[in-house]
Structures are given as C-alpha cells and as structure tokens.
Motif scaffolding. Structure first.
Motif, PDB file in Angstrom:
ATOM      1  N   LEU A 288       0.823  -1.205   0.000  1.00 52.57           N
ATOM      2  CA  LEU A 288       0.000   0.000   0.000  1.00 52.57           C
ATOM      3  C   LEU A 288       0.859   1.258   0.000  1.00 52.57           C
ATOM      4  N   LEU A 289       1.930   1.241   0.767  1.00 58.11           N
ATOM      5  CA  LEU A 289       2.801   2.420   0.815  1.00 58.11           C
ATOM      6  C   LEU A 289       3.502   2.665  -0.517  1.00 58.11           C
ATOM      7  N   SER A 290       3.651   1.622  -1.320  1.00 55.43           N
ATOM      8  CA  SER A 290       4.250   1.807  -2.646  1.00 55.43           C
ATOM      9  C   SER A 290       3.390   2.712  -3.512  1.00 55.43           C
ATOM     10  N   GLY A 291       2.085   2.748  -3.215  1.00 57.37           N
ATOM     11  CA  GLY A 291       1.189   3.610  -3.986  1.00 57.37           C
ATOM     12  C   GLY A 291       1.392   5.085  -3.726  1.00 57.37           C
ATOM     13  N   PHE A 292       2.151   5.448  -2.681  1.00 60.05           N
ATOM     14  CA  PHE A 292       2.371   6.866  -2.375  1.00 60.05           C
ATOM     15  C   PHE A 292       3.170   7.577  -3.450  1.00 60.05           C
ATOM     16  N   THR A 293       3.950   6.824  -4.197  1.00 58.04           N
ATOM     17  CA  THR A 293       4.824   7.440  -5.203  1.00 58.04           C
ATOM     18  C   THR A 293       4.307   7.217  -6.625  1.00 58.04           C
ATOM     19  N   ASP A 294       3.016   6.877  -6.741  1.00 60.64           N
ATOM     20  CA  ASP A 294       2.436   6.699  -8.070  1.00 60.64           C
ATOM     21  C   ASP A 294       2.447   8.031  -8.813  1.00 60.64           C
ATOM     22  N   GLU A 295       2.664   7.955 -10.117  1.00 55.64           N
ATOM     23  CA  GLU A 295       2.757   9.178 -10.916  1.00 55.64           C
ATOM     24  C   GLU A 295       1.401   9.834 -11.152  1.00 55.64           C
ATOM     25  N   ILE A 296       0.307   9.120 -10.890  1.00 58.33           N
ATOM     26  CA  ILE A 296      -1.034   9.669 -11.044  1.00 58.33           C
ATOM     27  C   ILE A 296      -1.526  10.163  -9.682  1.00 58.33           C
ATOM     28  N   PRO A 297      -1.853  11.447  -9.544  1.00 55.63           N
ATOM     29  CA  PRO A 297      -2.258  11.986  -8.234  1.00 55.63           C
ATOM     30  C   PRO A 297      -3.464  11.265  -7.637  1.00 55.63           C
ATOM     31  N   GLU A 298      -4.415  10.856  -8.466  1.00 57.45           N
ATOM     32  CA  GLU A 298      -5.597  10.175  -7.940  1.00 57.45           C
ATOM     33  C   GLU A 298      -5.225   8.867  -7.252  1.00 57.45           C
ATOM     34  N   ASN A 299      -4.269   8.131  -7.835  1.00 61.57           N
ATOM     35  CA  ASN A 299      -3.824   6.882  -7.213  1.00 61.57           C
ATOM     36  C   ASN A 299      -3.101   7.135  -5.901  1.00 61.57           C
ATOM     37  N   THR A 300      -2.316   8.200  -5.881  1.00 60.74           N
ATOM     38  CA  THR A 300      -1.614   8.552  -4.644  1.00 60.74           C
ATOM     39  C   THR A 300      -2.603   8.917  -3.537  1.00 60.74           C
ATOM     40  N   GLU A 301      -3.603   9.715  -3.892  1.00 59.32           N
ATOM     41  CA  GLU A 301      -4.620  10.099  -2.905  1.00 59.32           C
ATOM     42  C   GLU A 301      -5.391   8.881  -2.404  1.00 59.32           C
ATOM     43  N   LEU A 302      -5.683   7.944  -3.308  1.00 60.39           N
ATOM     44  CA  LEU A 302      -6.390   6.725  -2.899  1.00 60.39           C
ATOM     45  C   LEU A 302      -5.556   5.933  -1.895  1.00 60.39           C
ATOM     46  N   ALA A 303      -4.249   5.791  -2.172  1.00 65.71           N
ATOM     47  CA  ALA A 303      -3.377   5.053  -1.255  1.00 65.71           C
ATOM     48  C   ALA A 303      -3.316   5.738   0.110  1.00 65.71           C
ATOM     49  N   TRP A 304      -3.177   7.063   0.098  1.00 68.02           N
ATOM     50  CA  TRP A 304      -3.148   7.805   1.365  1.00 68.02           C
ATOM     51  C   TRP A 304      -4.461   7.637   2.128  1.00 68.02           C
ATOM     52  N   TRP A 368      18.455  -6.773  -9.489  1.00 69.05           N
ATOM     53  CA  TRP A 368      19.054  -6.517 -10.806  1.00 69.05           C
ATOM     54  C   TRP A 368      18.098  -5.774 -11.726  1.00 69.05           C
ATOM     55  N   VAL A 369      16.795  -5.729 -11.387  1.00 66.82           N
ATOM     56  CA  VAL A 369      15.817  -5.017 -12.215  1.00 66.82           C
ATOM     57  C   VAL A 369      15.763  -3.560 -11.771  1.00 66.82           C
ATOM     58  N   GLU A 370      15.952  -2.670 -12.707  1.00 68.21           N
ATOM     59  CA  GLU A 370      16.051  -1.242 -12.391  1.00 68.21           C
ATOM     60  C   GLU A 370      14.770  -0.709 -11.764  1.00 68.21           C
ATOM     61  N   SER A 371      13.605  -1.065 -12.339  1.00 64.59           N
ATOM     62  CA  SER A 371      12.339  -0.545 -11.824  1.00 64.59           C
ATOM     63  C   SER A 371      12.089  -1.015 -10.394  1.00 64.59           C
ATOM     64  N   THR A 372      12.507  -2.244 -10.073  1.00 67.24           N
ATOM     65  CA  THR A 372      12.354  -2.745  -8.709  1.00 67.24           C
ATOM     66  C   THR A 372      13.209  -1.940  -7.736  1.00 67.24           C
ATOM     67  N   ARG A 373      14.414  -1.619  -8.142  1.00 65.02           N
ATOM     68  CA  ARG A 373      15.295  -0.830  -7.264  1.00 65.02           C
ATOM     69  C   ARG A 373      14.716   0.567  -7.019  1.00 65.02           C
ATOM     70  N   ILE A 374      14.182   1.156  -8.048  1.00 69.39           N
ATOM     71  CA  ILE A 374      13.606   2.504  -7.893  1.00 69.39           C
ATOM     72  C   ILE A 374      12.417   2.470  -6.939  1.00 69.39           C
ATOM     73  N   LYS A 375      11.503   1.521  -7.173  1.00 66.93           N
ATOM     74  CA  LYS A 375      10.316   1.431  -6.318  1.00 66.93           C
ATOM     75  C   LYS A 375      10.699   1.116  -4.874  1.00 66.93           C
ATOM     76  N   ALA A 376      11.665   0.234  -4.687  1.00 62.43           N
ATOM     77  CA  ALA A 376      12.106  -0.117  -3.334  1.00 62.43           C
ATOM     78  C   ALA A 376      12.749   1.075  -2.629  1.00 62.43           C
ATOM     79  N   SER A 377      13.523   1.855  -3.366  1.00 63.28           N
ATOM     80  CA  SER A 377      14.165   3.029  -2.746  1.00 63.28           C
ATOM     81  C   SER A 377      13.125   4.075  -2.358  1.00 63.28           C
ATOM     82  N   GLN A 378      12.076   4.217  -3.170  1.00 65.48           N
ATOM     83  CA  GLN A 378      10.997   5.140  -2.815  1.00 65.48           C
ATOM     84  C   GLN A 378      10.255   4.669  -1.566  1.00 65.48           C
ATOM     85  N   LEU A 379      10.008   3.360  -1.499  1.00 67.52           N
ATOM     86  CA  LEU A 379       9.312   2.800  -0.344  1.00 67.52           C
ATOM     87  C   LEU A 379      10.154   2.937   0.919  1.00 67.52           C
ATOM     88  N   LEU A 380      11.463   2.793   0.799  1.00 68.88           N
ATOM     89  CA  LEU A 380      12.332   2.909   1.968  1.00 68.88           C
ATOM     90  C   LEU A 380      12.188   4.284   2.611  1.00 68.88           C
TER      91      LEU A 380
END
Length: 854
Positions: A288-304, A368-380
């Motif tokens: 759920l916290l991964s949704g905080f960094t979604d590029e669509i504001p509506e998705n971010t608001e939904l997660a919050w 090793w997957v770039e997108s996974t590293r980015i999402k994980a760093s945002q979640l951290l």
C-alpha cells in the motif's frame, strides 16, 4: 411440437427488447427453426403465420407476470427441455435461444434454486473441456452470465455445487476470449460473496488460474482479475496470500493507472477488512505504501486515504496500548519541512512491522531489475519517515543497504537513498549512534559510498544536535587515511560535498574545526583533476571563511598557514614524487598567494631538504617547477613580507648549485633544466639588486657556462639569458680571464639549432662588448676581439634575418673598440656574403662618427 397455448406462454417469457450477449439473433426470429433441423426455412421477406395471427392478440399481455406464475410455467414445462437443448443441441441457434429463455426464466422466477440440479450439470458440460466445451465465444460468455445470475439469486443455496462452480471457473479463467475471462472474474467475486461460510474450502483452487491471468495483455482483464483476487482472498483461505502477493506487487509496475488503482484498492480493503489481517500487516503495508509514489495523483490520494483509514482503525482497536502515546504525541521540532507527519496509528504500524519488512526491502533495493530498485528506494523513504526514531535499532542493516544503493547506476535510486532516506537518519537517529557507525566504517575502508551517506546524514541533522560531534567529524575527515586515501575524482567530490554539508548546517560552529576542514579542502584541490572541481573547492573555502566572518579564502590561509605547513612537513625527509604531501604543498604555496611569505622559513626548510641531489629526481623536478612558478611573481608570493633575500644564499648554495652539477641521464638533465629556469625566474623578477646579482654570478657562473652546452634547448636559452644579465649588470667587474672563459661558449651558441638560442647568444655578445670598453681590458683582449669580429661577420650572413639584425647590433657595439680592425675584417669577407647590405650598414655606422667629428 408445442401446443398453441404453450406457444403463447413461450412468447410471454421472451423479453421485449434485444437479447444482450447473444450473437445476431433478434426476438422476431425466436420461433424460427434452421435448415436441416426439421423446420422448413421460409422465403426471405414473407411474414410467418404465427407472426400474422398468433402474436398480435397477445401483444397486450406483454407485462410482468407474478413470480409464482413464471416459476410454475418455467419449472414445470421449460426448464428440463431447455437444459437438454443447452447441453446437447447441435445447432448453435437453438443453444442460443435456450440460454436466453433460461436467463429470463431464472431472472423472474420465485425459486431459482430449484433449477440448480438441472442447470449446473448442463453448465459444467458446456464449459468444461473434458465434456464437450462450448465452441462459440459468445455462448460461453452467455453461459457464464447465466452462472453469475444463479450465484446472485441463489446465494447460499449454491453451496452443494461449489466444487462444480470452481471447476468451471478454473477453466473459464484461462479462456481465449478476453470477455469470458472478465465474466469469470465477476463470477468468482459473486461466488465468494454468495457462500462466505463455504467458499474458503475451494478458494485455493482459483488462485492459480487467477495468477495466470493477472498479466493478460488487456488491461481490463487485469483489473477484473485483481478485483477477483481481492474477493477470493477476502472470503477464502488466507494461506493463499503468499501465492498472490508477488503477482500483485508486480502490478504496481503496470503502465496502466487503472490497474495500479485496482491493486491499491484491493490491498487497502484487505488491510481494513481481512479477517486475519494482523498476521499479514508486514506483507500488505509495503504494497500500500508503494502507492504513495504513483505518478497519477488520484492513485496517490487513494493510497493515502486507505492508509489513513487503516491507521485510525488500528489505533482505535489498540487504544489501550497507545493511550500514553496518544496523549503525549508531539512532532519533533526538526521534522522535515514540507512533509506531513503520518498519524500515530500509521507510525505504530510501520514501527512494529519494520523488522519484518526491512530485510526483504533491502534485498529489493539491490535487485538486478532497475524498476524494482527505484520502487524499493521510494518505499524505503516512506517507511523511514513513519518509523522515525525506531530506525535506530535497524541501523546496521540499513546502513549496509544504503552503502550499496548509493553507488547504483540509476540516479533515481541514488537520489532516494542518499538524499532522502539517509537524511531521515540524520533527522531521527541520535548522531552519537549514526555518526559513530558511519565514521568507524569508512575509517576501516574509505570508499565514496560511506562519505555520501555521511554527507546526507549531516544534511538531515539539526545544527544544535550536531554541534557536540563536530570535533570528532573534523578529525575523522582530516585523517591522512581518509582525505588522502585516493586520487579518484569521485571520492574527492564526495569529500568536498561532506565539507559543504557541514558548513551549510553548522555555519559559525564550523570555526572550531576550521583547520581540519581546510586540510580536507587542500587535499581535494591537490589531486590532478578538472578545473571545475578546483573552482568548487575555492567556493567552499570562501563559504568557510564567510561563516567565520573572514573576507576571503586568503584570510583562511592566513589563519592556518603555520599549522598547514607543519601538517605537510611532518614526513618531508622521506618524500617521493608519489607523496600526497608534495601535492598539498603545491596547493598551499600557489593558492595562498602572499600568505606563503608568512611561512617562508618552513617553506625554505622543506625545499632545502627535498632538493638535495640524493633525493627522488622526479620530486625535485616538481619542487623546482613550483619554486620557479612562485619566483615569477616573487613580490606577490614568497617575498610578500620582504624576507626572501635573507634566504638567497640558502637558495643558491643549497638548492640551485647542487642541482646544476652535471650528471649522466635524462632525468638529471631535466633537473638541471628546471634549476636553470628557476634561476632565471629569480633573476628576471627584478627582486635582486646589482650587488646580489654579482653574488649569484660569483657562485653560479661556471654552472651557467656549462649549461650553455646542455642538450635541452630550454636550458641553453635560459643560460644565455642569465649570462646576458650577468654581462649587463656585472660586466665591469669581470676580469679578462673570466671573459676569455665565457665569450667562446656564448659564441658557439650562434651555431645552435634553435633560432631562439642563436638570437639570445647575439644579444649576450652585445653586452659582452660593453664589458670591454675599459682601455686596459681592451688591450689585453685585442686578439680575442679580432676573433669575435671574424666570427660575428660570418653570422652576419645568417639565413635568418632576425639573427642578422642581432649580430649587426653586436658588431655595431663592438666597433667602438677597434673600428679600423673591423673595417679590414669586413673588406676581407664582404665579397663572400650573399648580399653586402649588412656589411655596408656596418661600414656606414663605423664611418659615421668620423664624419660627424670632421
């Protein structure tokens, strides 16, 4: 064949509008047969008898009938024939009409559950591949819609048939037709909601086909699968949670926002309503916290929104345990600016589950997957923002992860880790803990990543909390094994950033570690690197001076010059060309400008020790180059205090003279060249008086004569110029023996391969003639003068016009000594010259004074 009355009843059961979901059939053709099925096909365009007379009288009856009536007619007369037609009729049209009639009857009957024993086997027969699967896509869709209708209307009555339903869905969830898959997902939701007490026994069987469909190419199918998964887990067996979470996590990377929105909704609902949600908090919270960094504001608001509801619900459910924290919960005074602090329930949920979340997240940050590293760093970052001071107990694991992540080739990962997450460590963790761990790590193995994390921690730390640790930080950074660890530009850049962070955060408090920071900056500037980095270092020095209310970086040097010279000179007895102190001395001496004159004693002492002939030749080359550079602007550097001349004898006897002695080898020749250049800089800077130049000449004239024959063009050129100055300033003090030893060597340079050396030799001979104007000296050297005339006349015919002009000026100067002799020599060689122009000019010059006298 049906009776007329039955036909009328059948017509009454037909819906008035077009049939949704059936392919190409209109209500008017409901009673038609098909060619080859026992019914004659009517010619196109002719109305059927039933249509003319059989349906019009019943047109007024097209109104809803009571459910009991529909049920009686449907169950007694139509259900079984229609089910047999649906299950086994070879005509697609018949199966289609039977399906529509069944749907209509089930929709309006009072007791649809009575049809289950008849319909469920028929549905299983047409939808399961082992029993003759329905080949038509639209009919398979219609059959599933019929199943969905049964699930909605029958509810718990479907429980005895749960295994058949799940078996059907296992097949249809993998159907080739996307709409069939979507309808299957809706059926799965309806099944879970219809039989919540029994559904858990069969729910696991739906997980595999759902997960096989969750990556379908149609995004609407993916959305429906995610929603179905939510319902299956919600009402089913929690053991399946581990089988679906990884698939749902992958959907957070989906390029379609609605898919990501569906995942957020499902996770949020689980956190709020899942029966065993406490057991799965540590797995669901990161999603759920991964949704905080979604590029669509509506998705971010939904997660919050879901997260806030989850926190409030958990807070309410655990109110007794949180009573003290609720009453005394105050945000830290140094909380990050512009960031909304999460509620107490949200913070507690993260803090209590962080130990279970963090290991897996740290693994994902180095995936090793770039997108996974980015999402994980945002979640951290989000997790650390919630955990606050609870980070402390996880520091070792967290720091190991940050060290690796900040060296990631993806800039987004580095930014999230080193600029955001690491700053939160500085904000929430006591510096006594964080700084001790970090400094002890990079003292053992200094690498750029350690310094990067330290910089971020410093930037995130409050000024007043960091102040007691400044001395330790300054001492650690200025240690030789840290600041001199490597000449790698990236490492030095990180050291520079660390110093900048200290200055920005601590401001005037940096005065107590000003010397240590200056040492670090000098070391950074000492590496051979780009001009851009040196400019940054100078800007940082200015900032360090500014926070101490000094007017510029020169005053910073003035404040620490003695300590800096002591710092670099500790081991100068054993320096080599690879010693970092040599580069640091270069920076201090050249960058400090006039301030170096205040530490001249220490500077000369270092040079005297390191310029001995037994020292490393490459090191001596570098030091002579440095000294030559300083002497070119002596009054603005080494002589800024007017004290350099007191060390002149030391410079000449102990530095220059030993290194001007001839030794074999190219390195020795290069050292002699730099020493000659250094001597020329000393003489040319006009710092020496005639008396001091005479002293220099007395000590170094033999070496200069020897240097005129060096292989290096630069050495010969500098030697010619130095001898020229000696003739000009000290010529009248020369005796004949010294002149006789000197001028032949200069005369040889007129045959030099370099035009510059030949030109310098001609100018030197001009001043040589000036030294012979004394009558006694002229008489003693008459034969030498004749030889000079003869040799110069040869070079008067040089191919280079500049050389000819310089030789002409020398002969004009020498003509004063013995004009008649020179005229005779000219007459002997004039016919040998390519052109007599220069000889004639010289004759005219010799004869002009006599004419003027007459």
């Amino acid at each position: 064949a049906a009776s007329p009355g039955q036909a009328g009843e059948i017509r009454l059961l037909l819906p008035p509008g077009p049939r949704e979901g059936l392919r190409g059939a209109s209500p008017a053709r409901a009673g038609q047969g098909r060619a080859g099925q026992g019914c004659a096909r009517r010619p196109r365009g002719r109305a059927s008898p039933g249509r003319r007379g059989g349906t019009r009288p019943l047109a007024g009856l097209r109104r809803p009938l009571p459910g009991a009536v529909v049920q009686e007619v449907f169950a007694a007369h139509l259900l079984r024939p229609l089910a047999r037609c649906l299950a086994g009729d070879a005509a697609e049209r018949c199966r289609e009409l039977a399906l529509q009639l069944l749907r209509h009857g089930l929709s309006h009957g009072d007791r649809p559950a009575e049809a289950l024993p008849v319909l469920l086997p028929a549905l299983a027969q047409r939808l399961c591949p082992l029993r003759g699967c329905e080949p038509c896509e639209e009919l398979r869709l219609g059959l599933l819609q019929l199943l969905s209708l049964l699930l909605r209307r029958c509810g718990a009555s479907m429980a005895p048939y749960l295994s058949e339903v799940t078996h059907i869905l296992q097949t249809t969830l993998l159907d080739d037709y996307a709409e069939v898959r979507r309808e299957s997902c809706r059926c799965a939701v309806a099944c879970a909601e219809a039989m919540p007490e029994h559904f858990h026994m069969q729910s696991e069987s739906l997980i595999k086909p759902l997960m096989q469909t969750i990556s379908h190419q149609h995004y609407r199918v993916r959305v429906d699968v995610i929603q179905a998964t939510g319902a299956v887990i919600q009402f089913g067996n929690g053991k399946s949670m581990d089988d679906v979470l990884s698939h749902l996590a992958q959907r957070f990377f989906d390029e379609i926002p609605k898919v990501r929105q569906a995942v957020t909704t499902v996770i949020g609902e689980w956190l709020l309503h899942l029966r065993d949600r406490y057991s799965y908090f540590y797995k669901l919270i990161p999603l759920l916290l991964s949704g905080f960094t979604d590029e669509i504001p509506e998705n971010t608001e939904l997660a919050w929104s879901y997260w806030e509801k989850t926190g409030l619900q958990w807070e309410k459910e655990n109110e007794d345990d949180l009573k003290d924290k609720i009453d005394f919960s105050v945000a830290p005074s140094h909380y990050p600016k512009g960031v909304t602090r999460p509620g107490l329930g949200c913070r507690e949920l993260v803090s209590r589950n962080l130990s279970k979340i963090l290991p897996g997240l740290c693994h994902d940050i180095t995936d090793w997957v770039e997108s996974t590293r980015i999402k994980a760093s945002q979640l951290l970052y989000t997790l650390l923002l919630h955990a606050e001071d609870h980070i402390t107990q996880h520091m070792e694991l967290l720091l190991r992860t940050l060290y690796r992540a900040c060296m990631d080739e993806e800039s987004e990962v580095v930014r999230n880790v080193s600029l955001l997450s690491a700053e939160l460590i500085g904000t929430f963790v006591n510096p006594k803990v964080s700084l001790r761990l970090i400094t002890s790590a990079f003292e053992k193995t200094p690498v750029p990543s350690y310094v990067m994390i330290l910089t971020a921690v410093i930037r995130g730390s409050p000024k007043e909390i960091l102040k007691p640790h400044l001395t330790d930080l300054g001492n650690a950074l200025s240690k030789a094994e840290i600041c001199r660890r490597s000449e790698e530009v990236f490492y030095k850049e990180q050291l520079l950033c660390c110093v900048q962070a200290l200055i920005e955060v601590c401001q005037e408090d940096c005065k107590e570690i000003s010397l240590q920071l200056t040492k670090v900056l000098v070391t950074v500037m000492a590496i051979p690197c780009s001009q851009h980095l040196k400019e940054k270092v100078e800007e940082t020095m200015c900032s360090l001076a500014e926070v101490q209310q000094l007017d510029g970086f020169l005053y910073l040097y003035k404040q620490h010059i003695i300590q800096l010279m002591e710092w670099v000179s500790v081991s100068h007895n054993c320096w080599t060309c690879y010693s970092p102190e040599l580069l640091q001395l270069d920076v201090i001496a050249t960058h400090s400008g006039p301030v170096i004159g205040e530490a001249l004693h220490d500077f000369i002492l270092i040079l005297k020790t390191c310029l001995q002939p037994n020292k490393d030749p490459q090191m001596r080359l570098k030091l002579f180059t440095l000294l030559s550079q300083l002497l070119q602007k002596a009054n603005e550097t080494v002589n800024s205090q007017g004290q350099f001349l007191s060390y002149l004898e030391t410079v000449i006897k102990d530095m220059l003279a030993p290194n001007l002695q001839w030794h074999a080898g190219r390195t020795a020749a290069a050292i002699r060249t730099t020493a000659v250049s250094c001597l020329w800089a000393l003489i040319h800077c006009e710092m020496l008086s005639p008396k001091e130049i005479l002293e220099v000449e007395g000590m170094l004239m033999p070496q200069m004569i020897a240097s005129l024959d060096e292989d290096s063009k630069m050495a010969r050129l500098m030697a010619c110029r130095i001898v020229d100055v000696f003739f000009k300033v000290c010529g009248r003090q020369f005796d004949s023996d010294k002149l006789i030893k000197t001028y032949p060597e200069v005369l040889k340079r007129l045959d030099d391969a370099s035009p510059d050396v030949r030109l310098a030799a001609a100018h030197t001979l001009t001043n040589c003639f000036k030294c012979l104007k004394d009558n006694d000296m002229k008489s003693l050297m008459q034969n030498n003068i004749r030889f000079l005339y003869q040799e110069l006349l040869v070079h008067l015919d040089d191919q280079d016009q500049n050389i000819q002009n310089a030789v002409l000026e020398a002969l004009k100067e020498g003509s004063i000594l013995y004009p008649e002799m020179l005229v005779r020599e000219i007459e002997v060689v004039v016919h040998k010259h390519r052109t007599p122009v220069y000889c004639n000019q010289l004759l005219h010059h010799i004869q002009s004074p006599k004419e003027s006298v007459l």
